[in-house]
Design a protein around this motif. Structure first.
Motif, PDB file in Angstrom:
ATOM      1  N   PHE A  21      -5.864  -5.692   3.051  1.00 14.85           N
ATOM      2  CA  PHE A  21      -7.019  -4.666   3.178  1.00 14.85           C
ATOM      3  C   PHE A  21      -6.882  -3.700   4.170  1.00 14.85           C
ATOM      4  O   PHE A  21      -7.002  -2.664   3.944  1.00 14.85           O
ATOM      5  CB  PHE A  21      -8.351  -5.375   3.690  1.00 14.85           C
ATOM      6  CG  PHE A  21      -9.527  -4.773   3.611  1.00 14.85           C
ATOM      7  CD1 PHE A  21     -10.175  -4.109   2.720  1.00 14.85           C
ATOM      8  CD2 PHE A  21      -9.998  -4.270   5.107  1.00 14.85           C
ATOM      9  CE1 PHE A  21     -11.349  -3.456   2.712  1.00 14.85           C
ATOM     10  CE2 PHE A  21     -11.193  -3.689   5.128  1.00 14.85           C
ATOM     11  CZ  PHE A  21     -11.871  -3.288   4.029  1.00 14.85           C
ATOM     12  N   TYR A  22      -6.176  -3.973   5.386  1.00 14.78           N
ATOM     13  CA  TYR A  22      -6.017  -2.954   6.565  1.00 14.78           C
ATOM     14  C   TYR A  22      -5.114  -1.868   5.743  1.00 14.78           C
ATOM     15  O   TYR A  22      -5.278  -0.590   6.029  1.00 14.78           O
ATOM     16  CB  TYR A  22      -5.739  -3.362   7.689  1.00 14.78           C
ATOM     17  CG  TYR A  22      -5.427  -2.500   8.794  1.00 14.78           C
ATOM     18  CD1 TYR A  22      -6.597  -2.211   9.645  1.00 14.78           C
ATOM     19  CD2 TYR A  22      -4.232  -1.751   9.162  1.00 14.78           C
ATOM     20  CE1 TYR A  22      -6.704  -1.283  10.674  1.00 14.78           C
ATOM     21  CE2 TYR A  22      -4.414  -0.914  10.043  1.00 14.78           C
ATOM     22  CZ  TYR A  22      -5.559  -0.338  10.776  1.00 14.78           C
ATOM     23  OH  TYR A  22      -5.250   0.352  11.863  1.00 14.78           O
ATOM     24  N   THR A  23      -3.991  -2.428   5.128  1.00 11.55           N
ATOM     25  CA  THR A  23      -3.109  -1.427   4.609  1.00 11.55           C
ATOM     26  C   THR A  23      -3.575  -0.493   3.481  1.00 11.55           C
ATOM     27  O   THR A  23      -3.510   0.493   3.423  1.00 11.55           O
ATOM     28  CB  THR A  23      -1.943  -2.227   3.915  1.00 11.55           C
ATOM     29  OG1 THR A  23      -1.307  -3.155   4.920  1.00 11.55           O
ATOM     30  CG2 THR A  23      -0.898  -1.352   3.472  1.00 11.55           C
ATOM     31  N   TRP A  24      -4.471  -1.016   2.822  1.00 13.97           N
ATOM     32  CA  TRP A  24      -5.170  -0.266   1.617  1.00 13.97           C
ATOM     33  C   TRP A  24      -5.996   0.763   2.311  1.00 13.97           C
ATOM     34  O   TRP A  24      -6.174   1.968   1.874  1.00 13.97           O
ATOM     35  CB  TRP A  24      -6.048  -1.119   0.628  1.00 13.97           C
ATOM     36  CG  TRP A  24      -6.827  -0.618  -0.133  1.00 13.97           C
ATOM     37  CD1 TRP A  24      -6.437   0.132  -1.480  1.00 13.97           C
ATOM     38  CD2 TRP A  24      -8.275  -0.329  -0.033  1.00 13.97           C
ATOM     39  NE1 TRP A  24      -7.551   0.660  -2.005  1.00 13.97           N
ATOM     40  CE2 TRP A  24      -8.736   0.191  -1.179  1.00 13.97           C
ATOM     41  CE3 TRP A  24      -9.167  -0.989   1.028  1.00 13.97           C
ATOM     42  CZ2 TRP A  24     -10.135   0.696  -1.436  1.00 13.97           C
ATOM     43  CZ3 TRP A  24     -10.627  -0.609   0.769  1.00 13.97           C
ATOM     44  CH2 TRP A  24     -10.923   0.191  -0.371  1.00 13.97           C
ATOM     45  N   ARG A  25      -6.891   0.269   3.471  1.00  8.20           N
ATOM     46  CA  ARG A  25      -7.793   1.443   3.965  1.00  8.20           C
ATOM     47  C   ARG A  25      -7.011   2.296   4.776  1.00  8.20           C
ATOM     48  O   ARG A  25      -7.505   3.527   4.868  1.00  8.20           O
ATOM     49  CB  ARG A  25      -8.514   0.449   4.732  1.00  8.20           C
ATOM     50  CG  ARG A  25      -9.727   1.165   5.615  1.00  8.20           C
ATOM     51  CD  ARG A  25     -11.267   0.916   4.789  1.00  8.20           C
ATOM     52  NE  ARG A  25     -12.028   2.009   5.164  1.00  8.20           N
ATOM     53  CZ  ARG A  25     -13.048   1.648   5.983  1.00  8.20           C
ATOM     54  NH1 ARG A  25     -13.160   0.566   6.521  1.00  8.20           N
ATOM     55  NH2 ARG A  25     -13.812   2.747   6.595  1.00  8.20           N
ATOM     56  N   PHE A  26      -6.173   2.145   5.700  1.00  8.77           N
ATOM     57  CA  PHE A  26      -5.789   2.981   6.769  1.00  8.77           C
ATOM     58  C   PHE A  26      -4.114   3.116   6.479  1.00  8.77           C
ATOM     59  O   PHE A  26      -3.553   4.141   7.223  1.00  8.77           O
ATOM     60  CB  PHE A  26      -5.812   2.433   8.150  1.00  8.77           C
ATOM     61  CG  PHE A  26      -7.190   2.176   8.308  1.00  8.77           C
ATOM     62  CD1 PHE A  26      -8.169   3.057   8.612  1.00  8.77           C
ATOM     63  CD2 PHE A  26      -7.773   0.863   8.625  1.00  8.77           C
ATOM     64  CE1 PHE A  26      -9.439   2.883   8.990  1.00  8.77           C
ATOM     65  CE2 PHE A  26      -9.088   0.507   8.700  1.00  8.77           C
ATOM     66  CZ  PHE A  26      -9.935   1.675   9.140  1.00  8.77           C
ATOM     67  N   GLY A  27      -3.320   2.425   5.719  1.00  6.52           N
ATOM     68  CA  GLY A  27      -1.954   2.526   5.714  1.00  6.52           C
ATOM     69  C   GLY A  27      -1.291   3.846   4.767  1.00  6.52           C
ATOM     70  O   GLY A  27      -1.935   4.135   3.804  1.00  6.52           O
ATOM     71  N   LYS A  28      -0.518   4.088   5.705  1.00  9.28           N
ATOM     72  CA  LYS A  28       0.218   5.347   4.600  1.00  9.28           C
ATOM     73  C   LYS A  28       1.816   4.853   4.663  1.00  9.28           C
ATOM     74  O   LYS A  28       2.563   4.757   5.844  1.00  9.28           O
ATOM     75  CB  LYS A  28       0.436   6.538   5.667  1.00  9.28           C
ATOM     76  CG  LYS A  28       1.113   7.835   4.874  1.00  9.28           C
ATOM     77  CD  LYS A  28       1.027   9.033   5.796  1.00  9.28           C
ATOM     78  CE  LYS A  28       2.530   9.498   5.789  1.00  9.28           C
ATOM     79  NZ  LYS A  28       3.047   9.979   6.925  1.00  9.28           N
TER      80      LYS A  28
END
Length: 132
Positions: A21-28
């Motif tokens: 979820f964190y990767t989907w939301r903030f990750g590049k």
């Protein structure tokens, strides 16, 4: 379905649901290494630096990160390895996996699992005794 359950119940197998979820939301996505690990950055950590993380291709094994990526993920280098300006340092060796528990693991002299014998004691050691 099995991959979803593994992410839900295990932290050592690729990524957890929270990481997904964190990767989907903030990750590049920054890049990938030769082992299939994917590197991301985004958001800020508690020190105010850009947060960097890796999604492993298999089990979460920190020793599977090559030297160039290790320097980048720990903020030692600002240039990730796939960037054209990246130059590995002369002292960086090619990646080797963690050999602990394998037949190629290091075994010191005198180890029960080693094939070499420990050298004989030379007699130059005096044992400590209490009260002396």
């Amino acid at each position: 379905m099995k991959a979803f359950l593994l992410q839900f119940f295990t932290w050592w197998n690729r990524q957890t649901l929270g990481t997904r979820f964190y990767t989907w939301r903030f990750g590049k996505e920054v890049g990938r290494d030769e082992f299939g690990n994917v590197y991301y950055e985004g958001g800020l950590n508690s020190d105010g630096m850009t947060r960097r993380w890796v999604i492993y291709s298999g089990y979460s094994e920190a020793s599977s990160i090559p030297p160039g990526w290790h320097g980048w993920i720990h903020h030692r280098d600002d240039t990730p390895p796939p960037d054209e300006n990246y130059k590995p340092r002369e002292w960086q060796k090619p990646h080797q996996p963690n050999l602990t528990g394998s037949p190629a693991a290091y075994r010191p002299l005198g180890s029960l699992l080693g094939s070499r014998h420990r050298p004989q004691v030379t007699g130059d050691y005096d044992a400590w005794t209490p009260g002396s």
